[in-house]
Write a protein that holds these residues in place. Structure first.
Motif, PDB file in Angstrom:
ATOM      1  N   PRO A   1       0.814  -1.223   0.000  1.00 28.64           N
ATOM      2  CA  PRO A   1       0.000   0.000   0.000  1.00 28.64           C
ATOM      3  C   PRO A   1       0.846   1.271   0.000  1.00 28.64           C
ATOM      4  CG  PRO A   1      -0.826  -1.552   1.625  1.00 28.64           C
ATOM      5  CD  PRO A   1       0.476  -2.111   1.117  1.00 28.64           C
ATOM      6  N   VAL A   2       0.387   2.248  -0.715  1.00 28.90           N
ATOM      7  CA  VAL A   2       0.921   3.601  -0.834  1.00 28.90           C
ATOM      8  C   VAL A   2       2.276   3.655  -1.538  1.00 28.90           C
ATOM      9  CG1 VAL A   2       1.489   5.758   0.369  1.00 28.90           C
ATOM     10  CG2 VAL A   2      -0.352   4.312   1.239  1.00 28.90           C
ATOM     11  N   VAL A   3       3.318   3.033  -1.007  1.00 29.09           N
ATOM     12  CA  VAL A   3       4.660   3.180  -1.573  1.00 29.09           C
ATOM     13  C   VAL A   3       4.982   2.134  -2.640  1.00 29.09           C
ATOM     14  CG1 VAL A   3       5.593   4.285   0.485  1.00 29.09           C
ATOM     15  CG2 VAL A   3       5.742   1.811   0.251  1.00 29.09           C
ATOM     16  N   GLY A   4       4.255   1.052  -2.692  1.00 26.95           N
ATOM     17  CA  GLY A   4       4.557  -0.038  -3.620  1.00 26.95           C
ATOM     18  C   GLY A   4       4.630   0.368  -5.082  1.00 26.95           C
ATOM     19  N   PRO A   5       3.613   1.066  -5.607  1.00 24.94           N
ATOM     20  CA  PRO A   5       3.692   1.476  -7.011  1.00 24.94           C
ATOM     21  C   PRO A   5       4.883   2.383  -7.314  1.00 24.94           C
ATOM     22  CG  PRO A   5       1.444   1.633  -6.214  1.00 24.94           C
ATOM     23  CD  PRO A   5       2.301   1.326  -5.020  1.00 24.94           C
ATOM     24  N   PHE A   6       5.270   3.213  -6.363  1.00 25.21           N
ATOM     25  CA  PHE A   6       6.432   4.071  -6.568  1.00 25.21           C
ATOM     26  C   PHE A   6       7.725   3.261  -6.594  1.00 25.21           C
ATOM     27  CE2 PHE A   6       3.272   6.915  -4.619  1.00 25.21           C
ATOM     28  CZ  PHE A   6       3.159   7.825  -5.661  1.00 25.21           C
ATOM     29  N   ILE A   7       7.816   2.251  -5.753  1.00 24.93           N
ATOM     30  CA  ILE A   7       8.986   1.370  -5.758  1.00 24.93           C
ATOM     31  C   ILE A   7       9.120   0.700  -7.115  1.00 24.93           C
ATOM     32  CG2 ILE A   7       9.937  -0.770  -4.792  1.00 24.93           C
ATOM     33  CD1 ILE A   7       8.656   0.073  -2.105  1.00 24.93           C
ATOM     34  N   VAL A   8       8.012   0.177  -7.627  1.00 31.13           N
ATOM     35  CA  VAL A   8       8.029  -0.497  -8.929  1.00 31.13           C
ATOM     36  C   VAL A   8       8.390   0.491 -10.030  1.00 31.13           C
ATOM     37  CG1 VAL A   8       6.603  -1.683 -10.636  1.00 31.13           C
ATOM     38  CG2 VAL A   8       6.451  -2.323  -8.235  1.00 31.13           C
ATOM     39  N   LEU A   9       7.772   1.656 -10.038  1.00 33.52           N
ATOM     40  CA  LEU A   9       8.029   2.660 -11.064  1.00 33.52           C
ATOM     41  C   LEU A   9       9.489   3.072 -11.097  1.00 33.52           C
ATOM     42  CD1 LEU A   9       6.660   4.514 -13.181  1.00 33.52           C
ATOM     43  CD2 LEU A   9       6.491   6.220 -11.388  1.00 33.52           C
ATOM     44  N   ILE A  10      10.058   3.331  -9.934  1.00 35.02           N
ATOM     45  CA  ILE A  10      11.463   3.740  -9.868  1.00 35.02           C
ATOM     46  C   ILE A  10      12.377   2.601 -10.304  1.00 35.02           C
ATOM     47  CG2 ILE A  10      13.312   4.377  -8.260  1.00 35.02           C
ATOM     48  CD1 ILE A  10      11.115   6.012  -6.754  1.00 35.02           C
ATOM     49  N   SER A  11      12.067   1.383  -9.887  1.00 36.38           N
ATOM     50  CA  SER A  11      12.932   0.268 -10.259  1.00 36.38           C
ATOM     51  C   SER A  11      12.857  -0.022 -11.758  1.00 36.38           C
ATOM     52  CB  SER A  11      12.595  -0.988  -9.447  1.00 36.38           C
ATOM     53  OG  SER A  11      11.297  -1.444  -9.764  1.00 36.38           O
ATOM     54  N   LEU A  12      11.700   0.163 -12.390  1.00 34.00           N
ATOM     55  CA  LEU A  12      11.581  -0.087 -13.824  1.00 34.00           C
ATOM     56  C   LEU A  12      12.297   0.968 -14.657  1.00 34.00           C
ATOM     57  CD1 LEU A  12       7.890  -1.280 -14.059  1.00 34.00           C
ATOM     58  CD2 LEU A  12       9.952  -2.669 -14.279  1.00 34.00           C
ATOM     59  N   ALA A  13      12.578   2.113 -14.084  1.00 32.70           N
ATOM     60  CA  ALA A  13      13.291   3.167 -14.793  1.00 32.70           C
ATOM     61  C   ALA A  13      14.807   2.965 -14.768  1.00 32.70           C
ATOM     62  CB  ALA A  13      12.942   4.526 -14.202  1.00 32.70           C
ATOM     63  N   ALA A  14      15.290   2.050 -13.939  1.00 35.06           N
ATOM     64  CA  ALA A  14      16.739   1.803 -13.846  1.00 35.06           C
ATOM     65  C   ALA A  14      17.244   1.126 -15.115  1.00 35.06           C
ATOM     66  CB  ALA A  14      17.037   0.935 -12.629  1.00 35.06           C
ATOM     67  N   SER A  15      18.509   1.327 -15.416  1.00 36.56           N
ATOM     68  CA  SER A  15      19.077   0.683 -16.606  1.00 36.56           C
ATOM     69  C   SER A  15      19.332  -0.793 -16.323  1.00 36.56           C
ATOM     70  CB  SER A  15      20.373   1.374 -17.018  1.00 36.56           C
ATOM     71  OG  SER A  15      21.324   1.260 -16.001  1.00 36.56           O
ATOM     72  N   GLY A  16      19.314  -1.576 -17.380  1.00 32.86           N
ATOM     73  CA  GLY A  16      19.571  -3.006 -17.259  1.00 32.86           C
ATOM     74  C   GLY A  16      21.047  -3.300 -17.147  1.00 32.86           C
ATOM     75  N   THR A  17      21.371  -4.543 -16.840  1.00 28.00           N
ATOM     76  CA  THR A  17      22.776  -4.937 -16.753  1.00 28.00           C
ATOM     77  C   THR A  17      23.355  -5.046 -18.157  1.00 28.00           C
ATOM     78  OG1 THR A  17      22.155  -7.261 -16.691  1.00 28.00           O
ATOM     79  CG2 THR A  17      22.496  -6.182 -14.585  1.00 28.00           C
ATOM     80  N   LYS A  18      24.582  -4.646 -18.302  1.00 26.14           N
ATOM     81  CA  LYS A  18      25.264  -4.723 -19.591  1.00 26.14           C
ATOM     82  C   LYS A  18      25.775  -6.142 -19.795  1.00 26.14           C
ATOM     83  CE  LYS A  18      25.991   0.003 -20.190  1.00 26.14           C
ATOM     84  NZ  LYS A  18      24.638   0.399 -20.459  1.00 26.14           N
ATOM     85  N   GLY A  19      25.624  -6.643 -21.004  1.00 28.20           N
ATOM     86  CA  GLY A  19      26.082  -7.986 -21.320  1.00 28.20           C
ATOM     87  C   GLY A  19      25.130  -9.040 -20.758  1.00 28.20           C
ATOM     88  N   PRO A  20      25.518 -10.298 -20.880  1.00 26.16           N
ATOM     89  CA  PRO A  20      24.647 -11.378 -20.394  1.00 26.16           C
ATOM     90  C   PRO A  20      24.513 -11.343 -18.871  1.00 26.16           C
ATOM     91  CG  PRO A  20      26.520 -12.261 -21.651  1.00 26.16           C
ATOM     92  CD  PRO A  20      26.715 -10.793 -21.531  1.00 26.16           C
ATOM     93  N   ASN A  21      23.356 -11.797 -18.404  1.00 23.87           N
ATOM     94  CA  ASN A  21      23.163 -11.962 -16.958  1.00 23.87           C
ATOM     95  C   ASN A  21      22.474 -13.306 -16.724  1.00 23.87           C
ATOM     96  OD1 ASN A  21      20.374 -11.617 -17.292  1.00 23.87           O
ATOM     97  ND2 ASN A  21      20.365  -9.522 -16.562  1.00 23.87           N
ATOM     98  N   ASN A  22      21.962 -13.533 -15.530  1.00 24.23           N
ATOM     99  CA  ASN A  22      21.348 -14.826 -15.201  1.00 24.23           C
ATOM    100  C   ASN A  22      20.119 -15.152 -16.038  1.00 24.23           C
ATOM    101  OD1 ASN A  22      23.246 -15.105 -13.182  1.00 24.23           O
ATOM    102  ND2 ASN A  22      21.911 -14.293 -11.596  1.00 24.23           N
TER     103      ASN A  22
END
Length: 125
Positions: A91-112
């Motif tokens: 509640p309340v902060v969850g959508p903001f956590i998701v939104l901010i995390s989805l805006a982060a850049s992905g890992t460069k090169g292969p990952n798991n």
């Protein structure tokens, strides 16, 4: 539009990675479609109950799985489990956590979760 169709072609693919551009272009097109649906309902004088109880929910149901899948793959691009999507239920902060995390850049090169989507050719229609 190619990003929208690419996500739709991978309708229920929860494996692999989705680049930040793929996710946000799909999100932008979903927003534009929502505005078109809403604008069409207002411009035609369509009964609000029909729009809100029938047309828009039907569209949401049709696109729920691709929306979930692209978000899941977006977390994979950051080398995180797709289960992080459930932070949105806090509640309340969850959508903001998701939104901010989805805006982060992905890992460069292969990952798991697979190869870097930025270094792979995008399938053309």
């Amino acid at each position: 539009m190619k990003w929208y169709w690419q996500v739709m072609r991978q309708y229920a693919t929860f494996r692999g990675r989705a680049s930040r551009e793929e996710y946000w272009m799909f999100f932008l097109l979903e927003l534009c479609l929502w505005l078109l649906f809403f604008g069409f309902g207002i411009a035609t004088g369509l009964n609000k109950e029909i729009y809100f109880l029938l047309l828009y929910p039907a569209y949401c149901l049709l696109t729920a799985c691709p929306r979930l899948a692209v978000t899941w793959r977006r977390y994979h691009d950051m080398n995180k489990s797709g289960l992080n999507i459930f932070w949105g239920a806090v509640p309340v902060v969850g959508p903001f956590i998701v939104l901010i995390s989805l805006a982060a850049s992905g890992t460069k090169g292969p990952n798991n979760y697979g190869l870097d989507p930025l270094n792979q050719p995008v399938a053309d229609s």
